[in-house]
Design an enzyme around this catalytic site. Structure first.
Site, PDB file in Angstrom:
ATOM      1  N   GLU A 172       0.843  -1.208   0.000  1.00 58.54           N
ATOM      2  CA  GLU A 172       0.000   0.000   0.000  1.00 58.54           C
ATOM      3  C   GLU A 172       0.877   1.257   0.000  1.00 58.54           C
ATOM      4  O   GLU A 172       0.709   2.150   0.833  1.00 58.54           O
ATOM      5  CB  GLU A 172      -1.003  -0.024   1.166  1.00 58.54           C
ATOM      6  CG  GLU A 172      -1.964  -1.189   1.048  1.00 58.54           C
ATOM      7  CD  GLU A 172      -3.237  -1.102   1.891  1.00 58.54           C
ATOM      8  OE1 GLU A 172      -3.329  -0.226   2.766  1.00 58.54           O
ATOM      9  OE2 GLU A 172      -4.147  -1.924   1.653  1.00 58.54           O
ATOM     10  N   GLU A 294      -4.880  -8.862  -0.506  1.00 61.42           N
ATOM     11  CA  GLU A 294      -5.739  -8.548   0.646  1.00 61.42           C
ATOM     12  C   GLU A 294      -7.177  -8.459   0.162  1.00 61.42           C
ATOM     13  O   GLU A 294      -7.500  -7.642  -0.706  1.00 61.42           O
ATOM     14  CB  GLU A 294      -5.329  -7.225   1.301  1.00 61.42           C
ATOM     15  CG  GLU A 294      -4.007  -7.353   2.049  1.00 61.42           C
ATOM     16  CD  GLU A 294      -3.628  -6.121   2.853  1.00 61.42           C
ATOM     17  OE1 GLU A 294      -4.532  -5.416   3.343  1.00 61.42           O
ATOM     18  OE2 GLU A 294      -2.417  -5.882   2.993  1.00 61.42           O
TER      19      GLU A 294
HETATM   20  O1  AHR Z   1      -5.373  -6.084   6.627  1.00 62.00           O
HETATM   21  C1  AHR Z   1      -5.359  -4.933   7.392  1.00 62.00           C
HETATM   22  C2  AHR Z   1      -4.697  -3.755   6.684  1.00 62.00           C
HETATM   23  O2  AHR Z   1      -5.457  -3.408   5.559  1.00 62.00           O
HETATM   24  C3  AHR Z   1      -3.327  -3.993   6.122  1.00 62.00           C
HETATM   25  O3  AHR Z   1      -2.337  -3.834   7.065  1.00 62.00           O
HETATM   26  C4  AHR Z   1      -3.223  -2.952   5.065  1.00 62.00           C
HETATM   27  O4  AHR Z   1      -2.371  -3.352   4.010  1.00 62.00           O
HETATM   28  C5  AHR Z   1      -4.652  -2.742   4.620  1.00 62.00           C
HETATM   29  O5  AHR Z   1      -4.990  -1.402   4.601  1.00 62.00           O
END
Ligand code: AHR
Length: 480
Positions: A172, A294
């Site tokens: 991110e 994710e």
């Molecule tokens: O999964 C939780 C968080 O969500 C992670 O640390 C981040 O990459 C995303 O914003």
């Protein structure tokens, strides 16, 4: 619904890595969830919870991503090696401001990987780490011969190098990983990835930080500037019930939030389609994998728990999210090469919840169990029209066909008729369902949602007819 299954046709392979998981230093995912330490009274092997490891092995977990998430861009790997008592204690600024004692570090991660029998996806630090730090970590993990980092690893008790199949260059980077612009990150990516050297026999699959949700400009710029230097590019999308700032509860939710969460999960189809179109422009051969590292439901934390720990309950609604999303990944099997649900234990859409020595498997866990036969299968059919409440996949391995069906109607059973080329025999049939829309497992009722034998089907020559209940996920394995 009548479906003709072209079981003789050839389809793209569903990569097993689509069934990947993610474990961050966040809340009780690593500590308490996966790792309890050698001295714990909770049964463990070298600190890893035996019950959790056994449950994950049963899912045939193919790959585990670590150490973050946002934590990855603050993680300095040298803090997590050497004798535990001398490891640096740091503040986990992203997640609750708690003390991180670094007792779970590189050696412990690979111990876990070995116990799970899965592949390693290590996420490096671009946000606050140097190129040298990243280069040395890769050397420490994978250099077999003589070198300063290999010597350090050996000093710390590990003679042989480990295998790192996947390496993420930042996380991110448009947000918690450095708030960068795509042009800037794309250049940084080109620079950092240069030093993710190959010390072992096989090259490391390098993953660039990709866009958040529908940031198509990020995808365009990354592919344009850095496409040839990457093997994969990530995408993050979480299912929400409404606005990001106003997350709905995981339990006792309204009917409208059943629908809004599933609709948000279904957005994954549009996102992958549009991002793939951009990728096709720069990579028509589809060499670069889209890595959805994710995904899952992000709901309000359980009342009374640390808001920074992201601990949420998991219901049959989350099982619908999992099944619908996996079917979408299957649909895009030619481009989606890995996905990692967030997160394995005690955080967001978990497979497993723990409380002290107790452990429960969530409804989402059972979806991964029902779906595991799709790993490395050939895709025959998949369907998930937003106007229907049915989403399904048919995949093939030799003569074996696996059909998984998610019926996310709140009230209606659904009859489906699959017509095959040949007369099928049922090998196995199982399902889960919810008696109510927030049916879930808890420490005092661990099997409110669990795998049950499925018998509501009939074979009529080449036709296989079945009726699936509302709020259910069913998997049937047939031999044709
Ligand atoms: O999964 C939780 C968080 O969500 C992670 O640390 C981040 O990459 C995303 O914003």
């Amino acid at each position: 619904m009548k479906i003709t299954v072209l079981n003789q046709k050839k389809g793209p392979k569903i990569s097993k890595h689509i069934y990947g998981h993610f474990a961050e230093h966040l809340g009780r995912c690593i500590y308490e969830g996966l790792y309890v330490g050698e001295d714990s009274t909770i049964p463990n092997v070298n600190g890893m919870r035996s019950d959790v490891v056994a449950a994950l092995k049963n899912l045939e977990i193919p790959v585990l991503r670590w150490p973050g998430g946002c934590f990855a861009d603050e993680y300095h790997w040298k803090d997590g090696i050497g004798p535990k008592e001398t490891r640096k204690k740091i503040v986990n600024t992203h997640w609750g401001g708690v003390t991180e004692n670094n007792h779970f570090g590189t050696h412990e991660f690979f111990e876990l990987i070995e116990q799970l029998g899965c592949e390693a996806y290590v996420n490096g630090n671009v946000g606050s780490g140097t190129v040298q730090e990243m280069q040395e970590w890769v050397e420490y993990m994978t250099m077999g011969g003589e070198s300063p980092m290999a010597a350090l690893r050996k000093e710390n008790g590990r003679e042989e190098p480990w295998k790192v199949e996947f390496f993420g260059v930042g996380n991110e980077s448009w947000g918690c990983g450095g708030n960068m612009r795509p042009e800037y990150y794309a250049d940084l990516y080109r620079r950092y990835q240069t030093y993710v050297r190959q010390y072992g026999e096989e090259p490391i699959y390098k993953i660039a930080c990709g866009p958040n949700i529908d940031d198509y400009r990020w995808m365009e710029e990354l592919m344009r500037i850095a496409g040839p230097w990457m093997d994969g590019i990530s995408l993050h999308h979480y299912a929400l019930t409404g606005a990001w700032e106003d997350k709905g509860p995981a339990l006792n939710f309204k009917e409208e939030h059943w629908w809004s969460l599933i609709a948000s999960a279904q957005k994954m189809d549009e996102l992958i389609t549009k991002h793939s179109t951009i990728m096709d422009k720069y990579d028509p051969e589809k060499r670069v994998g889209l890595i959805v590292d994710e995904w899952g439901s992000w709901l309000a934390v359980e009342p009374g728990t640390n808001p920074g720990f992201l601990y949420q309950q998991n219901t049959i609604r989350d099982a619908m999210v999992a099944a619908v999303t996996l079917n979408i990944f299957h649909k895009h099997a030619d481009r989606v090469k890995m996905a990692n649900i967030a997160q394995t234990v005690n955080v967001l859409q978990s497979m497993i919840l723990t409380e002290g020595e107790k452990m429960v498997k969530t409804p989402s866990y059972y979806v991964f169990e029902l779906y595991k036969n799709h790993q490395e299968g050939e895709l025959i059919e998949t369907y998930g029209d937003k106007n229907e409440t049915i989403s399904y996949t048919v995949s093939k391995k030799g003569k074996e066909l696996t059909i998984s069906i998610c019926n996310y109607s709140l009230t209606e059973t659904e009859e489906l008729a699959f017509v095959f080329d040949g007369a099928p025999q049922v090998k196995e049939a199982q399902y889960i369902y919810g008696e109510k829309m927030d049916a879930h497992n808890d420490f005092d009722q661990a099997e409110a949602v669990t795998l049950l034998p499925f018998t509501n089907y009939a074979l009529k020559g080449s036709q296989f007819v079945l009726t699936v209940p509302a709020m259910s996920v069913t998997t049937i394995t047939l031999e044709v």
